[in-house]
Design a protein around this motif. Structure first.
Motif, PDB file in Angstrom:
ATOM      1  N   PRO A 171       0.818  -1.220   0.000  1.00 30.08           N
ATOM      2  CA  PRO A 171       0.000   0.000   0.000  1.00 30.08           C
ATOM      3  C   PRO A 171       0.852   1.271   0.000  1.00 30.08           C
ATOM      4  O   PRO A 171       1.836   1.370   0.733  1.00 30.08           O
ATOM      5  CB  PRO A 171      -0.797  -0.123   1.307  1.00 30.08           C
ATOM      6  CG  PRO A 171      -0.818  -1.579   1.610  1.00 30.08           C
ATOM      7  CD  PRO A 171       0.494  -2.107   1.137  1.00 30.08           C
ATOM      8  N   TRP A 178      -5.197   9.363   2.972  1.00 25.70           N
ATOM      9  CA  TRP A 178      -4.754   8.299   3.876  1.00 25.70           C
ATOM     10  C   TRP A 178      -5.741   7.129   3.852  1.00 25.70           C
ATOM     11  O   TRP A 178      -6.953   7.321   3.976  1.00 25.70           O
ATOM     12  CB  TRP A 178      -4.608   8.825   5.296  1.00 25.70           C
ATOM     13  CG  TRP A 178      -3.783   7.901   6.138  1.00 25.70           C
ATOM     14  CD1 TRP A 178      -4.202   6.810   6.846  1.00 25.70           C
ATOM     15  CD2 TRP A 178      -2.375   7.980   6.336  1.00 25.70           C
ATOM     16  NE1 TRP A 178      -3.145   6.198   7.466  1.00 25.70           N
ATOM     17  CE2 TRP A 178      -2.002   6.898   7.171  1.00 25.70           C
ATOM     18  CE3 TRP A 178      -1.375   8.858   5.898  1.00 25.70           C
ATOM     19  CZ2 TRP A 178      -0.684   6.672   7.582  1.00 25.70           C
ATOM     20  CZ3 TRP A 178      -0.062   8.638   6.299  1.00 25.70           C
ATOM     21  CH2 TRP A 178       0.268   7.568   7.130  1.00 25.70           C
ATOM     22  N   ASP A 179      -5.192   5.930   3.695  1.00 25.71           N
ATOM     23  CA  ASP A 179      -6.005   4.717   3.657  1.00 25.71           C
ATOM     24  C   ASP A 179      -6.028   4.083   5.050  1.00 25.71           C
ATOM     25  O   ASP A 179      -5.070   3.424   5.460  1.00 25.71           O
ATOM     26  CB  ASP A 179      -5.448   3.733   2.627  1.00 25.71           C
ATOM     27  CG  ASP A 179      -6.336   2.509   2.423  1.00 25.71           C
ATOM     28  OD1 ASP A 179      -7.250   2.289   3.244  1.00 25.71           O
ATOM     29  OD2 ASP A 179      -6.095   1.769   1.448  1.00 25.71           O
ATOM     30  N   HIS A 180      -7.117   4.298   5.778  1.00 25.12           N
ATOM     31  CA  HIS A 180      -7.191   3.822   7.159  1.00 25.12           C
ATOM     32  C   HIS A 180      -7.466   2.324   7.250  1.00 25.12           C
ATOM     33  O   HIS A 180      -7.475   1.762   8.355  1.00 25.12           O
ATOM     34  CB  HIS A 180      -8.257   4.611   7.919  1.00 25.12           C
ATOM     35  CG  HIS A 180      -7.862   6.037   8.176  1.00 25.12           C
ATOM     36  ND1 HIS A 180      -7.063   6.416   9.226  1.00 25.12           N
ATOM     37  CD2 HIS A 180      -8.132   7.178   7.470  1.00 25.12           C
ATOM     38  CE1 HIS A 180      -6.875   7.726   9.190  1.00 25.12           C
ATOM     39  NE2 HIS A 180      -7.514   8.213   8.133  1.00 25.12           N
ATOM     40  N   SER A 181      -7.672   1.671   6.116  1.00 25.72           N
ATOM     41  CA  SER A 181      -7.833   0.218   6.144  1.00 25.72           C
ATOM     42  C   SER A 181      -6.487  -0.492   6.217  1.00 25.72           C
ATOM     43  O   SER A 181      -6.430  -1.705   6.482  1.00 25.72           O
ATOM     44  CB  SER A 181      -8.584  -0.251   4.894  1.00 25.72           C
ATOM     45  OG  SER A 181      -7.789  -0.117   3.725  1.00 25.72           O
ATOM     46  N   VAL A 182      -5.399   0.252   5.997  1.00 32.81           N
ATOM     47  CA  VAL A 182      -4.064  -0.349   5.996  1.00 32.81           C
ATOM     48  C   VAL A 182      -3.532  -0.417   7.427  1.00 32.81           C
ATOM     49  O   VAL A 182      -3.435   0.620   8.098  1.00 32.81           O
ATOM     50  CB  VAL A 182      -3.102   0.464   5.114  1.00 32.81           C
ATOM     51  CG1 VAL A 182      -1.688  -0.095   5.202  1.00 32.81           C
ATOM     52  CG2 VAL A 182      -3.593   0.480   3.672  1.00 32.81           C
ATOM     53  N   PRO A 183      -3.173  -1.600   7.941  1.00 32.56           N
ATOM     54  CA  PRO A 183      -2.633  -1.704   9.303  1.00 32.56           C
ATOM     55  C   PRO A 183      -1.246  -1.070   9.396  1.00 32.56           C
ATOM     56  O   PRO A 183      -0.455  -1.153   8.451  1.00 32.56           O
ATOM     57  CB  PRO A 183      -2.580  -3.214   9.547  1.00 32.56           C
ATOM     58  CG  PRO A 183      -2.543  -3.829   8.188  1.00 32.56           C
ATOM     59  CD  PRO A 183      -3.317  -2.916   7.297  1.00 32.56           C
TER      60      PRO A 183
END
Length: 507
Positions: A171, A178-183
């Protein structure tokens, strides 16, 4: 074109209808400035306006930017509408979600939601026969006598052309997307960029990542700032006595801080800048123990040459064992990481680009056509310009809130927008009264303003020898080069001689 005098001003003869039932206003953008315009119109009793917003909610930059650690580097009580003080701020420098919530409440409190057309982007605005004819990207049309461009500056993400970026298999995203699904916890994270955003992200993630590589193109001077939280007792004092909030906003301490910073900016040889330089140098020396790391963090330019970075945590964060400061040049991005020019390879799980915005866009990519089919892209061929950052010759009844060459790096943007609106509001009085179909500055006024501004801009600290987004292609800072007091003075009332009125002709 025939020019004639009227009430100390002048007007240009052209075909335009006199408004018979009040003015209609179109506002582009439902961020801080767009909401302000709507509130102020309602305050006047004007309800015939619409706000077009390309996003799904209000808030502008605070809706777009949700990255870890986001906060405002202007004191929260100063980053508030003067008519909507907020005793509930949790900290001296408010976190982003609180600021977003503040603007959402403002839209509700002042009854603006019914006037906002969400997920509607503007394609073009054309001045014709005394009105702005507006078309949306989905083909709808509208028109109004007044057009307010509250589109902001920091909303077109800049993605640098790094070789191989598209080949990264993990990612990656811009900080404003910002991609908040990325841990993130326990991951190998790379952050490119070290302006305010990069500094805030590093401060937030230093203890969450397994490894955190901060790719630094050039070091930043860091101004220490209080990490002050407001207690419930503090908030109660603010609730009971708004004068306490005003003291934070405009009291002696705030006034002294503003005066010092303004003097430092407008005069690179000032004692105030020398004082700031001493503060940031001491902060670096006392905060970073490793001499090698300290030198990596030491800029080779004066404090405030770039936009000042305020942080209470960055120097501590960058010294965490999980954090590596990488100040060599990037060669390319590979499928699993970043390769440096010296051959070093950093294996990563996530790559975040804190690489800023395209700051020369303003209203663009909207197609803006003024009088005589004049295209704003042609007017701005050598860079965006606006008279006192608010109005543009040959574009009648157009207001740019926080437009080009304004004091974006000097003062609170909310305060700036409020004063700019009051200035423009006075200009439109002639149109409200039916004495004119439109008002716009003369080209002579803009040229005189730009000549004086360019000359004095080269005396500011922004011109003292660094590269920054404040500089245009010719190395001239595109910012307000004068004092706050001067800004207040010129915004208090337009100079009539610098404007022309378009004569109304009843159809």
């Amino acid at each position: 074109m025939v020019i004639a005098a009227l009430s100390g001003m002048c007007f240009a003869r052209g075909r335009a209808a006199v408004p018979q039932s009040g003015l209609r206003t179109i506002i582009i953008g439902a961020g801080m400035a767009g909401l302000l315009a709507g509130i102020k119109l309602k305050e006047r009793g004007e309800t015939d306006f619409v706000i077009y917003e390309k996003g799904s909610s209000v808030g502008g930059t605070w809706r777009e930017n949700t990255y870890p650690g986001i906060a405002c580097d202007t004191p929260a009580h100063s980053y508030s509408y003067s008519f909507a003080l907020n005793p509930e701020w949790s900290a001296f420098y408010a976190p982003g979600p609180e600021i977003q919530a503040y603007f959402e409440r403002a839209a509700q409190r002042y009854g603006l939601l019914d006037a906002i057309r969400f997920e509607t982007e503007i394609a073009e605005c054309i001045w014709r026969e005394g009105q702005w004819h507006v078309r949306t990207t989905d083909g709808r049309s509208d028109r109004a006598h007044v057009l307010v461009a509250a589109t902001g500056v920091l909303h077109h993400p800049h993605v640098p052309k790094i070789p191989g970026l598209e080949t990264f298999e993990r990612p990656w995203f811009h900080s404003a997307r910002w991609d908040h699904s990325v841990p993130l916890d326990g991951k190998r994270i790379g952050v490119i960029g070290n302006g305010s955003t990069g500094v805030q992200i590093i401060s937030a993630l230093a203890r969450r990542a397994e490894t955190l590589v901060h790719f630094q193109r050039s070091p930043q001077w860091i101004m220490p700032c209080p990490d002050s939280m407001y207690t419930e007792a503090d908030k109660q004092v603010f609730r009971e006595d708004s004068a306490k909030i005003e003291a934070v906003r405009n009291g002696p301490e705030a006034a002294a801080r503003k005066a010092r910073f303004t003097s430092a900016i407008i005069d690179m040889d000032s004692p105030e800048l020398a004082e700031i330089q001493a503060i940031v140098e001491r902060n670096l020396e006392e905060s970073v123990s490793d001499p090698v790391l300290r030198e990596k963090l030491r800029p080779n330019y004066r404090a405030a040459c770039k936009r000042m970075i305020f942080s209470a945590h960055y120097y501590n964060a960058v010294q965490e064992p999980t954090v590596l400061l990488e100040n060599q040049a990037i060669d390319r991005v590979e499928p699993t990481g970043v390769r440096m020019k010296d051959g070093t390879f950093h294996k990563l799980d996530v790559l975040a680009l804190a690489t800023g915005f395209k700051v020369d866009q303003f209203v663009r990519p909207i197609r803006m056509i003024g009088e005589d089919d004049l295209d704003l892209d042609d007017v701005w061929a050598n860079g965006p310009r606006a008279y006192y950052a608010v109005t543009v010759p040959s574009f009648p009844n157009l207001c740019l809130l926080n437009g080009p060459t304004g004091p974006v790096g000097n003062f609170s943007l909310v305060d700036i927008a409020e004063k700019q609106w009051d200035y423009f509001d006075q200009l439109i009085d002639a149109v409200r009264a039916g004495r004119a179909a439109g008002v716009a500055p003369t080209m002579a006024a803009l040229e005189a303003y730009e000549a004086a501004r360019n000359k004095d801009a080269m005396r500011t600290v922004f011109a003292s020898g660094c590269k920054s987004w404040y500089l245009n292609a010719h190395g001239i800072p595109q910012v307000w080069p004068w004092s706050y007091a001067h800004f207040v003075d010129v915004m208090a009332a337009p100079r009539e001689a610098d404007y022309r009125l378009l004569q109304p002709i009843v159809a």
